[in-house]
Design a protein around this motif. Structure first.
Motif, PDB file in Angstrom:
ATOM      1  N   TYR A  58     -45.480  30.844  -3.628  1.00  0.00           N
ATOM      2  CA  TYR A  58     -45.814  29.649  -4.400  1.00  0.00           C
ATOM      3  C   TYR A  58     -46.390  29.980  -5.771  1.00  0.00           C
ATOM      4  CZ  TYR A  58     -45.006  27.103  -0.097  1.00  0.00           C
ATOM      5  OH  TYR A  58     -44.422  26.574   1.031  1.00  0.00           O
ATOM      6  N   SER A  71     -41.577  13.892  -0.362  1.00  0.00           N
ATOM      7  CA  SER A  71     -41.352  15.121  -1.113  1.00  0.00           C
ATOM      8  C   SER A  71     -42.474  15.307  -2.133  1.00  0.00           C
ATOM      9  CB  SER A  71     -40.002  15.070  -1.820  1.00  0.00           C
ATOM     10  OG  SER A  71     -39.949  13.974  -2.721  1.00  0.00           O
ATOM     11  N   GLU A 107     -38.736  23.293 -11.999  1.00  0.00           N
ATOM     12  CA  GLU A 107     -39.347  22.469 -10.959  1.00  0.00           C
ATOM     13  C   GLU A 107     -39.544  23.325  -9.728  1.00  0.00           C
ATOM     14  OE1 GLU A 107     -37.949  18.310 -10.188  1.00  0.00           O
ATOM     15  OE2 GLU A 107     -37.385  19.140  -8.231  1.00  0.00           O
ATOM     16  N   GLU A 108     -40.700  23.193  -9.073  1.00  0.00           N
ATOM     17  CA  GLU A 108     -41.015  23.994  -7.896  1.00  0.00           C
ATOM     18  C   GLU A 108     -41.642  23.124  -6.816  1.00  0.00           C
ATOM     19  OE1 GLU A 108     -40.328  27.161  -7.352  1.00  0.00           O
ATOM     20  OE2 GLU A 108     -39.532  27.588  -9.379  1.00  0.00           O
ATOM     21  N   ARG A 109     -41.340  23.465  -5.569  1.00  0.00           N
ATOM     22  CA  ARG A 109     -41.925  22.754  -4.428  1.00  0.00           C
ATOM     23  C   ARG A 109     -43.354  23.229  -4.209  1.00  0.00           C
ATOM     24  NH1 ARG A 109     -41.859  24.047   1.025  1.00  0.00           N
ATOM     25  NH2 ARG A 109     -40.469  25.784   0.548  1.00  0.00           N
ATOM     26  N   VAL A 131     -43.275  17.915  -5.494  1.00  0.00           N
ATOM     27  CA  VAL A 131     -42.904  19.033  -6.365  1.00  0.00           C
ATOM     28  C   VAL A 131     -43.694  18.932  -7.657  1.00  0.00           C
ATOM     29  CG1 VAL A 131     -40.573  19.156  -5.416  1.00  0.00           C
ATOM     30  CG2 VAL A 131     -40.995  17.789  -7.468  1.00  0.00           C
TER      31      VAL A 131
END
Length: 406
Positions: free
Chosen positions: A62, A17, A28-30, A19
């Protein structure tokens, strides 16, 4: 949670993962895995650094993640937190980009774990004792554990320094290995850090390049040694070791090292534990670096996961290497199945002697000046036969499942 993506011939490719998180934890963002595929690098070097880098693009979907890529925010990769230390926005082909570099959070917070008071004099410390003087009661949430036995070391005027500065200077002297796990540190002795895999790196099989470098920067082959003082007036807290009487006092010299590399004097060594010169002689011999260090780096062509401290057998007869090695550095991009990791291997001075002899024989036999060890590894290929009981990991991507640690 590991995510799976189908790649060539329906191979399932697993990746960690990734982030970006605001430092206060409010958002929090991917991050875009396509950006990671093209530019991500995870670099770990034993007792030196844990870093990552990434170039992100401002693309639809994004924007929030891109805006979070600011210094001192966090990138969470495979469950480990990294602090962004450098951010370099730019415009590339009309697209806004941001190249970021981040260090593991432990290397950031250890600057704030300090010992301000000073223990005057030159004293002998166990590793656990000296670490506790930094860690006990710290306000950064740093915790530690220990696995193995460590050397005792003489330290003069301990204090007025950060835990990071202390570890940078003394980890090797104590024979310790540091493995950060977010705000917890696992300390291993050298022998407990290594774990056997019964696998082999084989030149011409799962690696096609082996690079070697030697370093004599810290070479010491002569120093004065002082054991237990005869009387209390000349205790180890006396900074002038040349004054007073000692039960053990001698000049250590490694004549073989001096003959090969010249004279390299070092600072005096003092240790109150020793009342016998023979015992202290053995201790000093095992502590000083009387041979240049040898580092091996290789390109790994297989998909088998390699972990910190893995013990492998390296077989590269062309350059005189057939011996056990330990993984002490990994540089990789787990998001790109076509990107092969670069592995750094630790070894002993015995390997250096073996390599030197092999190269000398080649120079004599071929009447050719050899100056580039990498050229030898790239130009000389041999057919390898596997050792019984050791497994060779073959390369190739069309029939292998690659599942790195999450």
């Amino acid at each position: 949670m590991a995510l799976l993506v189908s790649i060539r011939r329906s191979i399932m490719f697993s990746y960690p993962s990734l982030v970006v998180r605001e430092r206060n934890g409010n958002s929090e963002e991917r991050l875009n895995i396509n950006d990671a595929h093209d530019s991500f690098q995870d670099a770990w070097s034993l007792n030196q650094s844990m870093e990552l880098s990434l170039t992100a693009r401002l693309l639809p979907g994004y924007t929030a993640a891109f805006n979070l890529l600011q210094t001192q925010n966090l990138i969470v990769y495979g469950g480990q937190q990294y602090v962004i230390k450098q951010a370099s926005p730019a415009v590339d082909a009309g697209i806004l980009t941001n190249q970021v570099k981040a260090v593991h959070i432990m290397y950031d917070v250890l600057k704030n774990v300090r010992k301000e008071d000073i223990n005057a004099g030159t004293l002998t410390y166990s590793f656990q004792d000296v670490c506790s003087q930094f860690v006990n009661g710290n306000d950064q949430g740093v915790t530690v554990d220990y696995d193995g036995s460590f050397q005792s070391v003489q330290i003069e005027n301990l204090g007025n320094t950060s835990f990071l500065e202390f570890l940078t200077s003394y980890l090797d002297k104590f024979g310790a290995v540091m493995v950060p796990d977010n705000l917890h540190i696992h300390f291993y002795s050298r022998d407990t850090f290594r774990h056997e895999t019964n696998n082999m790196f084989v030149y011409g099989g799962n690696t096609d390049a082996v690079h070697l470098s030697t370093d004599s920067s810290n070479l010491i082959n002569q120093c004065w040694c002082y054991g237990k003082p005869v009387d209390n007036e000349n205790s180890s807290s006396n900074n002038d070791l040349t004054k007073g009487n000692y039960q053990v006092k001698f000049l250590f010299s490694n004549q073989d090292s001096i003959n090969k590399y010249g004279l390299h004097r070092g600072p005096a060594m003092s240790d109150e534990r020793f009342t016998d010169q023979g015992s202290m002689q053995q201790y000093v011999q095992s502590t000083l670096q009387t041979e240049p260090t040898l580092q091996l780096t290789m390109q790994y062509l297989s998909r088998t996961v390699i972990n910190k401290g893995d013990g492998w057998y390296l077989r590269a007869p062309s350059i005189g290497l057939e011996r056990e090695v330990t993984v002490t550095g990994i540089t990789q991009n787990p998001y790109n199945p076509a990107s092969m990791p670069t592995i750094t291997l630790d070894n002993t001075s015995a390997a250096l002697r073996s390599i030197s002899l092999t190269l000398s024989n080649r120079v004599r036999d071929h009447d050719n000046q050899i100056t580039n060890l990498t050229a030898i590894a790239n130009n000389i290929r041999v057919n390898e036969e596997h050792f019984p009981g050791l497994k060779t990991i073959d390369g190739g991507v069309s029939d292998v499942q690659y599942r790195p640690n999450a």
